[in-house]
Design an enzyme around this catalytic site. Structure first.
Site, PDB file in Angstrom:
ATOM      1  N   LYS A  13      39.401  59.848  79.524  1.00 28.25           N
ATOM      2  CA  LYS A  13      39.431  59.696  77.996  1.00 28.25           C
ATOM      3  C   LYS A  13      40.099  60.423  77.173  1.00 28.25           C
ATOM      4  CE  LYS A  13      34.839  60.066  78.180  1.00 28.25           C
ATOM      5  NZ  LYS A  13      34.655  60.643  79.742  1.00 28.25           N
ATOM      6  N   ARG A 127      41.220  69.647  87.357  1.00 24.81           N
ATOM      7  CA  ARG A 127      41.399  69.631  86.002  1.00 24.81           C
ATOM      8  C   ARG A 127      41.761  71.137  85.496  1.00 24.81           C
ATOM      9  NH1 ARG A 127      38.032  66.762  81.402  1.00 24.81           N
ATOM     10  NH2 ARG A 127      36.209  67.912  82.171  1.00 24.81           N
TER      11      ARG A 127
END
Ligand code: AP5
Ligand code: ZN
Length: 216
Positions: A13, A127
């Site tokens: 997102k 990440r």
């Protein structure tokens, strides 16, 4: 254009929101980013949000809804916005609907970035984020030009505190129980668009642009 981005943690997102916001010139409003900014500045809101976020739980609805409403009445939201990470509960979605209809407005679409559970853990644990400008990278799927440094501002990248395996599992459980019901909430209102989030980052963006051309 007013868009809500839906999808599990790690769906991409934030990654897609940056590109959508640039292409359509609308502000990217990420509740997670707003909370993290408040935490780094040690504000009362940040102090309240921190314990929930570190544990992978949701910040209470009332706090979150008021924070978003305050943000949506700011000047830069006049021509639309992209909501990333909000709504996350049916109560938040209902509050957003009420807020919009009281102003005679509506969402253009709720865009679900669909990614199955088995992809998530590798995405989250790999990440790395920029504490300075908020850009998000991945040690395997979205690498930086200089290892460990943000391409955009040169700051040293960090790993988010809630990206450990244990917390990611909790966040996935919370997603399934509290946020997944929003898929039907928007489907029933004929507002849902779905994109396959397991494609490469650029392909996901292309699919999103095609979908958005159909709804605006
Ligand atoms: P938030 O910051 O919103 O976290 P999240 O929804 O869990 O989403 P993430 O930011 O983890 O993932 P993302 O989908 O943006 O993925 P990204 O693009 O980075 O919320 C954090 C916390 O804040 C919550 O747990 C809660 O406590 C609180 N909170 C926030 N909003 C709230 C609300 N409304 N109500 C209550 N509490 C709230 O991508 C992930 C990784 O994958 C990156 O490394 C990226 O490079 C990589 N990647 C992206 N796309 C691809 C691809 N297509 N292929 C391969 N790798 C990819
Ligand atoms: Zn940066």
């Amino acid at each position: 254009m007013k868009i809500v981005l839906l999808g599990p943690p790690g769906a991409g997102k934030g990654t897609q929101a940056k590109s959508i916001s640039t292409k359509y010139s609308i502000p990217h409003i990420s509740t997670g980013d707003i909370f993290r900014k408040n935490i780094s500045e040690n504000t009362p809101l940040g102090i309240e949000a921190k314990s929930y976020m570190d544990a992978g739980k949701l910040v209470p609805d009332e706090v979150t809804i008021n924070m978003v409403k305050d943000r949506l009445v700011q000047d830069d939201c006049k021509n639309g916005y992209l909501l990333d990470g909000f709504p996350r509960t049916v109560e938040q979605a209902e509050a957003l609907q009420e807020f919009l209809s009281a102003r005679g407005e509506k969402l253009d679409t709720a865009l679900l970035i669909d990614v199955q559970k088995e992809f998530i853990l590798e995405r989250m644990t790999g990440r790395r984020v920029c504490p300075s400008c908020g850009a998000s990278y991945h040690i395997k799927f979205n690498t930086t030009k200089i290892a460990g440094k943000c391409d955009l501002c040169g700051a040293d990248l960090i790993q988010r505190k809630d990206d450990t395996e244990e917390t990611v599992k909790e966040r996935l459980d919370v997603y399934e129980s509290q946020t997944q019901p929003l898929i039907n909430f928007y489907k029933d209102k004929d507002m849902l668009s779905v994109v396959d989030g397991t494609q490469e980052i650029n392909q996901v963006f292309e699919s999103i642009c095609k979908l958005l051309e159909g709804v605006i």
